[in-house]
Design a protein around this motif. Structure first.
Motif, PDB file in Angstrom:
ATOM      1  N   THR A   1       0.844  -1.193   0.000  1.00 11.72           N
ATOM      2  CA  THR A   1       0.000   0.000   0.000  1.00 11.72           C
ATOM      3  C   THR A   1       0.880   1.245   0.000  1.00 11.72           C
ATOM      4  O   THR A   1       1.855   1.330   0.752  1.00 11.72           O
ATOM      5  CB  THR A   1      -0.905   0.021   1.250  1.00 11.72           C
ATOM      6  OG1 THR A   1      -1.878  -1.025   1.125  1.00 11.72           O
ATOM      7  CG2 THR A   1      -1.631   1.354   1.386  1.00 11.72           C
ATOM      8  N   ARG A   2       0.565   2.178  -0.854  1.00  9.41           N
ATOM      9  CA  ARG A   2       1.205   3.487  -0.823  1.00  9.41           C
ATOM     10  C   ARG A   2       0.132   4.545  -0.999  1.00  9.41           C
ATOM     11  O   ARG A   2      -1.018   4.225  -1.292  1.00  9.41           O
ATOM     12  CB  ARG A   2       2.297   3.612  -1.884  1.00  9.41           C
ATOM     13  CG  ARG A   2       1.846   3.427  -3.320  1.00  9.41           C
ATOM     14  CD  ARG A   2       3.034   3.550  -4.270  1.00  9.41           C
ATOM     15  NE  ARG A   2       2.653   3.552  -5.667  1.00  9.41           N
ATOM     16  CZ  ARG A   2       2.477   2.474  -6.401  1.00  9.41           C
ATOM     17  NH1 ARG A   2       2.677   1.278  -5.865  1.00  9.41           N
ATOM     18  NH2 ARG A   2       2.115   2.567  -7.674  1.00  9.41           N
ATOM     19  N   LYS A   3       0.484   5.773  -0.807  1.00  6.43           N
ATOM     20  CA  LYS A   3      -0.496   6.847  -0.813  1.00  6.43           C
ATOM     21  C   LYS A   3      -1.335   6.834  -2.094  1.00  6.43           C
ATOM     22  O   LYS A   3      -0.831   6.918  -3.196  1.00  6.43           O
ATOM     23  CB  LYS A   3       0.207   8.204  -0.671  1.00  6.43           C
ATOM     24  CG  LYS A   3      -0.748   9.353  -0.415  1.00  6.43           C
ATOM     25  CD  LYS A   3       0.013  10.643  -0.136  1.00  6.43           C
ATOM     26  CE  LYS A   3      -0.961  11.781   0.158  1.00  6.43           C
ATOM     27  NZ  LYS A   3      -0.235  13.054   0.455  1.00  6.43           N
ATOM     28  N   GLY A   4      -2.649   6.705  -1.909  1.00 12.30           N
ATOM     29  CA  GLY A   4      -3.571   6.712  -3.039  1.00 12.30           C
ATOM     30  C   GLY A   4      -3.744   5.367  -3.715  1.00 12.30           C
ATOM     31  O   GLY A   4      -4.594   5.207  -4.596  1.00 12.30           O
TER      32      GLY A   4
ATOM     33  N   GLU B   1      -4.250   1.644  -2.432  1.00 12.63           N
ATOM     34  CA  GLU B   1      -4.425   0.701  -1.336  1.00 12.63           C
ATOM     35  C   GLU B   1      -4.257  -0.738  -1.821  1.00 12.63           C
ATOM     36  O   GLU B   1      -4.941  -1.176  -2.740  1.00 12.63           O
ATOM     37  CB  GLU B   1      -5.821   0.867  -0.711  1.00 12.63           C
ATOM     38  CG  GLU B   1      -6.083   2.240  -0.100  1.00 12.63           C
ATOM     39  CD  GLU B   1      -5.211   2.497   1.109  1.00 12.63           C
ATOM     40  OE1 GLU B   1      -4.980   1.540   1.877  1.00 12.63           O
ATOM     41  OE2 GLU B   1      -4.759   3.641   1.295  1.00 12.63           O
TER      42      GLU B   1
ATOM     43  N   ARG C   1       7.942   7.327  -4.675  1.00 19.32           N
ATOM     44  CA  ARG C   1       7.390   6.123  -4.027  1.00 19.32           C
ATOM     45  C   ARG C   1       8.467   5.275  -3.370  1.00 19.32           C
ATOM     46  O   ARG C   1       8.166   4.372  -2.583  1.00 19.32           O
ATOM     47  CB  ARG C   1       6.586   5.296  -5.025  1.00 19.32           C
ATOM     48  CG  ARG C   1       7.393   4.571  -6.085  1.00 19.32           C
ATOM     49  CD  ARG C   1       6.473   3.781  -7.015  1.00 19.32           C
ATOM     50  NE  ARG C   1       7.168   2.955  -7.966  1.00 19.32           N
ATOM     51  CZ  ARG C   1       7.655   3.371  -9.127  1.00 19.32           C
ATOM     52  NH1 ARG C   1       7.516   4.651  -9.477  1.00 19.32           N
ATOM     53  NH2 ARG C   1       8.270   2.537  -9.948  1.00 19.32           N
TER      54      ARG C   1
END
Length: 444
Positions: free
Chosen positions: A170-173, A175, A408
């Motif tokens: 999961t990373r920002k925006g 999921e 990222r």
């Protein structure tokens, strides 16, 4: 283990159970998994990553991309063959839950498609180069800042663990990354254990490791949802393999055995007559000699023998799986399917020749040496820039270097996360991109 649980359609973040009999047959969940991998950036980068011959300029030598596509095709056939027989043996899977034999093919094909998605540039030497940097190179300075398992993750950097990270992180925006079904993720997990302890048993599932410490919690969630048997508890966790993982492994073994051999022949590293004799031994029970003798070119003869060899090994691997299904479900089957093949002797002869003539050829060794230097320099440059930035001692050069690191891959938490993200960034590079980036930082 039971098949209903093993075939779970659940995805990251689901709050309700996905039922197979409620699936849209025109857009089946397991097939959605395949599509998501095909369109991912990580998969596309495999077109310029080494299979055996690093940085090859010929148009007939396999890359990680073509290899992955071929393994997927073989895996699909294996999955369908096995699935058809399993539904006959366990009719409730179809009659009550709605599973079809193509579901097994789709799951295996998708996991096979992704099986190399986490591999670094320059083949397996890329994995070793990353590990050596942290084990014996400048990266060993960070050992005191890491836990034992965190340090081992880096020293034994593993493409399989990186692949699980790519598919699930999961990373920002975003999921759950690609949000694949748990059945596909479980089938992908070739080595369902941590980096430590190393090779605690001779079981094939303990040979390497399958997830980084950063991904441990989600790995456990997937394993428990699928009902994988827990083989270690407490501070060291591990699980039995998903049964369909054996089919992914078999597809990979079949392809690299036959196709790496084929590449060696096409490159002139293995003499044609000698090589074709080895393949003929493998298919002597099924070859149509009249058809074979009528073929006029090396390309046609090789193509015929390759197709026949792969088909022979697919049927054989499926048969081994089905004969050992009970032991596989109990987690006691401890070896690769091809290790119990009727053609084990022929396979070993082919692999032995490939090792001698291809894997240890001067062309491969010289380019692996080049890859080692490139990866070591990239890691040193980026790890230095990242750690200097965190310690507020960065130079102007460090600041410039960090502009080359995609956002990222920038971690602001622990030292482990920072170093792992740099290692994963280097692993994400294609052969050509790694070479280009190396030339830039060296001012070439």
């Amino acid at each position: 283990m039971n098949w209903e649980q093993l075939l779970s359609l659940k995805r990251y973040g689901d709050t309700h159970k996905r039922l197979r009999k409620e699936q849209d047959e025109t857009r089946l969940g397991f097939e959605v998994d395949y599509d998501r991998i095909i369109f991912s950036q990580a998969f596309r980068s495999l077109q310029d990553k080494t299979q055996v011959i690093p940085m090859s300029k010929t148009d007939f030598v396999h890359t990680r991309l073509t290899h992955s596509l071929e393994v997927s095709v073989v895996g699909r056939s294996l999955g369908r063959m096995v699935g058809k027989r399993l539904l006959e043996k366990h009719p409730h899977l179809k009659e009550v839950h709605g599973y079809q034999f193509n579901d097994f093919g789709a799951i295996v094909a998708t996991a096979a498609l992704a099986h190399d998605i986490g591999n670094p540039p320059f083949g397996h030497s890329g994995e070793r180069a990353i590990g050596e940097y942290f084990k014996t190179g400048n990266g060993k300075q960070f050992k005191s800042q890491l836990t034992e398992k965190e340090y081992q993750d880096l020293c034994d950097f593993e493409g399989n663990a990186n692949g699980f990270k790519i598919l699930t992180e999961t990373r920002k925006g975003v999921e759950g990354s690609l949000r694949l079904s748990y059945a596909t993720l479980g089938t992908f997990m070739k080595y369902p254990k941590e980096s430590l302890p190393k090779k605690p048993t001779k079981h094939i599932a303990d040979k390497k490791f399958g997830f980084f410490q950063s991904d441990k919690d989600f790995f456990e969630e997937v394993a428990i949802e699928l009902g994988l048997l827990q083989t270690r508890k407490g501070k060291d966790i591990s699980f039995s393999r998903h049964p369909l993982t054996f089919l992914v492994e078999a597809a990979d073994d079949i392809c690299y055995t036959i196709i790496d051999f084929e590449d060696g022949i096409n490159l002139g590293l293995i003499e044609e007559d000698f090589a074709l004799e080895y393949l003929i031994k493998l298919v002597k029970n099924t070859i149509n000699t009249d058809k074979y003798n009528a073929l006029q070119t090396t390309e046609d003869r090789l193509s015929y023998l390759r197709a026949l060899s792969i088909s022979t090994l697919i049927w054989d691997a499926a048969d081994v799986f089905l004969k050992n299904e009970e032991a596989i479900l109990e987690g006691t089957f401890d070896r690769a399917l091809l290790d119990k093949s009727n053609y084990k002797a022929q396979i070993e002869d082919i692999i032995k020749l490939s090792v001698e003539k291809v894997y240890r050829s001067s062309e491969v060794i010289e380019k692996e040496i080049k890859g080692y230097r490139i990866i070591s320099d990239l890691l040193d440059t980026f790890c230095t820039a990242v750690t200097n930035s965190v310690q507020n001692v960065q130079t102007n050069y460090d600041k410039l270097i960090l502009t080359l690191l995609p956002s990222r891959f920038i971690a602001t938490t622990s030292c482990y996360q920072q170093l792992l993200q740099v290692a994963c960034f280097v692993a994400s590079l294609s052969d050509g991109k790694a070479l280009d980036l190396h030339q830039k930082i060296k001012g070439v």
